[in-house]
Structure formats: structure tokens, C-alpha cells
Design a protein around this motif. Sequence first.
Motif, PDB file in Angstrom:
ATOM      1  N   PRO A 125       0.826  -1.216   0.000  1.00 12.30           N
ATOM      2  CA  PRO A 125       0.000   0.000   0.000  1.00 12.30           C
ATOM      3  C   PRO A 125       0.856   1.260   0.000  1.00 12.30           C
ATOM      4  O   PRO A 125       1.945   1.287   0.582  1.00 12.30           O
ATOM      5  N   LYS A 126       0.339   2.296  -0.640  1.00 14.99           N
ATOM      6  CA  LYS A 126       0.971   3.610  -0.539  1.00 14.99           C
ATOM      7  C   LYS A 126       0.520   4.301   0.739  1.00 14.99           C
ATOM      8  O   LYS A 126       1.287   5.041   1.366  1.00 14.99           O
ATOM      9  N   ILE A 127      -0.741   4.058   1.115  1.00 10.41           N
ATOM     10  CA  ILE A 127      -1.317   4.669   2.314  1.00 10.41           C
ATOM     11  C   ILE A 127      -2.052   3.609   3.123  1.00 10.41           C
ATOM     12  O   ILE A 127      -2.756   2.765   2.562  1.00 10.41           O
ATOM     13  N   LEU A 128      -1.911   3.683   4.427  1.00 10.63           N
ATOM     14  CA  LEU A 128      -2.684   2.862   5.354  1.00 10.63           C
ATOM     15  C   LEU A 128      -3.563   3.797   6.185  1.00 10.63           C
ATOM     16  O   LEU A 128      -3.088   4.830   6.674  1.00 10.63           O
ATOM     17  N   ILE A 129      -4.850   3.443   6.331  1.00  3.65           N
ATOM     18  CA  ILE A 129      -5.757   4.209   7.190  1.00  3.65           C
ATOM     19  C   ILE A 129      -6.239   3.310   8.331  1.00  3.65           C
ATOM     20  O   ILE A 129      -7.224   2.583   8.198  1.00  3.65           O
ATOM     21  N   LEU A 148       7.782   2.238   8.495  1.00  7.99           N
ATOM     22  CA  LEU A 148       9.194   2.501   8.212  1.00  7.99           C
ATOM     23  C   LEU A 148       9.831   1.337   7.469  1.00  7.99           C
ATOM     24  O   LEU A 148      10.692   1.529   6.598  1.00  7.99           O
ATOM     25  N   GLU A 149       9.387   0.135   7.788  1.00 10.03           N
ATOM     26  CA  GLU A 149       9.948  -1.056   7.133  1.00 10.03           C
ATOM     27  C   GLU A 149       9.416  -1.227   5.719  1.00 10.03           C
ATOM     28  O   GLU A 149      10.163  -1.607   4.806  1.00 10.03           O
ATOM     29  N   TYR A 150       8.128  -0.934   5.510  1.00  5.50           N
ATOM     30  CA  TYR A 150       7.495  -1.228   4.220  1.00  5.50           C
ATOM     31  C   TYR A 150       7.177   0.018   3.384  1.00  5.50           C
ATOM     32  O   TYR A 150       6.697  -0.111   2.254  1.00  5.50           O
ATOM     33  N   GLY A 151       7.433   1.201   3.918  1.00  3.49           N
ATOM     34  CA  GLY A 151       7.391   2.399   3.104  1.00  3.49           C
ATOM     35  C   GLY A 151       6.043   2.995   2.793  1.00  3.49           C
ATOM     36  O   GLY A 151       5.903   3.705   1.797  1.00  3.49           O
ATOM     37  N   PHE A 152       5.041   2.767   3.643  1.00  2.00           N
ATOM     38  CA  PHE A 152       3.734   3.378   3.382  1.00  2.00           C
ATOM     39  C   PHE A 152       3.519   4.585   4.288  1.00  2.00           C
ATOM     40  O   PHE A 152       4.147   4.729   5.336  1.00  2.00           O
TER      41      PHE A 152
END
Length: 387
Positions: A125-129, A148-152
Motif C-alpha cells: 500500500p501507498k497509504i494505510l488508514i 518505516l519497514e514497508y514504506g507506506f
Amino acid sequence: MIPYGRQDISQADIDAVVDVLKSDYLTQGPQVPLFEETVASYCGAKYGVAVNSATSALHVACLALGLGEGDWLWTSPNTFVASANCALYCGAQVDFVDINPHTYNMSVEALEHKLKQAKLSNTLPKILIPVHFAGQSCEMREIHALSLEYGFKIIEDAAHAIGGKYLGKSVGGCQYSDITVFSFHPVKIVTTGEGGIATTNQSVLAERMQLLRSHGVTREPHLMTKSLETEGAWYYQQVDLGFNYRMTEMQAALGVSQMQRVDEFVGTRKAFAKRYDELLHNLPLVLPFQHADSDSSFHLYPILIQTDLIFKTRAEVYKALREDGIGVNIHYIPVHTQPYYQKMGFAEGSFPLAEAYYQQVISIPVFHAMTLQDQNRIIELLERDLI
């Protein structure tokens, strides 16, 4: 009817709105910036961007973070549809992460597992809500570590959580997120009639959301291709495609007044929740679990009906309570089971913990203006219908 939630409007609130009606500004005046400053300061954030609904706030937050076609947004299935729809507005794709069966918030374990799988298929994902359901914060420290680990990027959907705390700090301070969104709908803890706000600590995001809420139009010199000095004081430019998502002065004035009582509102809700905990614990119910890291604002008090221990269905209990004047409600029908989302390929059984929760839940009334007599009546009818 005792509703599950209701606004509490004081004479001070009414006077604040009347003062605006008598003023020169009904929109785009001094009250909106004051409301933004009031909420941001309360939450410990640097910036607040007020808009006409929390849905609008989610939309401009997604756009400010660059969400678009080909991107993925993940959220919880246990939420109102707006938490997912904001991705579709941007042309992105939506997926869900199942819930923790105790908090009813997004499961960190399920999220980590899903991220590992998505990394292999290049669909991160680019964004997590994450959604702070019922006013209880998600486990944001752990979610932030995964970001931080997966960049979202992270947008906290705190529509329920004004006045709540996480690890001792107010929800909305964005210590573990890029943006936090609050709702001020009348059933929420603080109301502006309709309205929402996005808080952030990043000036670039605040400026971007401010631009998008007002048609993409600006008079800020550093955003323009021509100067006011050469064109004239009347000059403005549309530098992006934005929307008319502005909050009115009346809404903002009501919000400023309401924010003076937010701690009182939350304190009353906590007292009612504690009393429910004490008086309902012997009934065939699962009462709301509170995570040690979170201090809930108790926008909702959801109970699970243990239908295997009684001779009624959840629907029968719901109907009996409504007929006796108790305005119970259901929060929420899992988003992925909605027909619009099933047309996208989502199917029942995809997120079993959210679905199991939905089959048993009822939200019983909790709000500031509720009386002890109201609460006693609710408890009395629950005892009758469950025993």
C-alpha cells in the motif's frame, strides 16, 4: 427514544454562532483559522486544516500524500464506507486488513502478515488508514514501525477519537502518522453540525490540503507563476484541481465553543462506560476491551451479544430495545460486504474476524447529555431481553 449518540448544545455555543451571523463574515473569516488553531493545539499538532466533513478531510489527505491511479490504500473493514471510498475518489485501489478480536481495531499481526505477502507480489500500500474505532486508538507505535519497514504513509481515521489518548498523548498529535482526521458530525463527541479537520506536523501537507479544499486556487506568491504586484491585488491563480470543501464561519464558531468542553464530554462518557462495565458484567455480553496503551474517548459503547447463551438472535434483541425506546445501532456493517465493494471482487468470508464481530455487535447509548435514569433504563431492558 434514547439515541445512541446526540450533540450537546449550550447557550455559549448558540451565542458563538449568533455572533458570527451578526458579523461581516459567514465564510472565509477569522473563525475557521481559530478553530484550526484550537484543535491543533489541543491535539499537540502543528497544523489543522478544517473542511466541511471528515470524508472531505480523508479525500484531501489522500491527495496531499500523492495517492492516485495504480496505488493501493488499505484500511479496516470495521468502519464507515468513507474510510475506503476516499481511495476510490483518487483512482486508487482498496484492500482491507482484518481486525483484532478484542479491540475491534486493525490487527497489527494481520497487517504484518499481509505486508509480507504484498511485498512478494509488489502490491504494497501507498497509504494505510487505521481507524480508531469507538474512540480507542489503534496500536500506532507498532503500525508506524511497520510503515518505516514497508514504506507506506499513514492517515489516522480518528473520526471517533477526539479527546482520546494514546501512550499518554492526545490522539491527533501525529507522532506516529502523517495526518490525522477528525469528524464533527452531530453524533460525534464534538460537533460543528457537519465538518471535519485534518491535523499534521508537516507544513507541506498542510499547505497542500489548504489548496485542495478551495478549488486549487491560491494567492500565495510562492505557488503562483505571476505576482500580485504585477497583476493587481485582485489577482489569484488556480494551480491545481481542487474542491469546494471549505468549512463555514458558523460551523467553526460552534466548533471553537464546543472544544472548550471536550474534556468534560469525554469525562462523562468515560463515567458512563465505567458504570456499564460494572453493571453489565454478569449478562451474556462481551463488553468493550480497553488496550493498556489507549485511553478511549468512548464515542461508542459496543457490546457483543452472546447469542449462544440466550434464546434470541441479535436482531431480536435489537428490535426489542428499539421498540422500547432505546436507540441502539450497529457499528459497522463490514465495508467489503457492501454490494458496491462486492462488485470489485470482495466476498463474504474474506475478513472473518470483522464479519464475526458484526454478527454480534450492538452499540448502546452513551453521550454527554444522557442521565443516570436513562442508563438505568437501558440496563433494565438489557437484563430483561438477555436473561
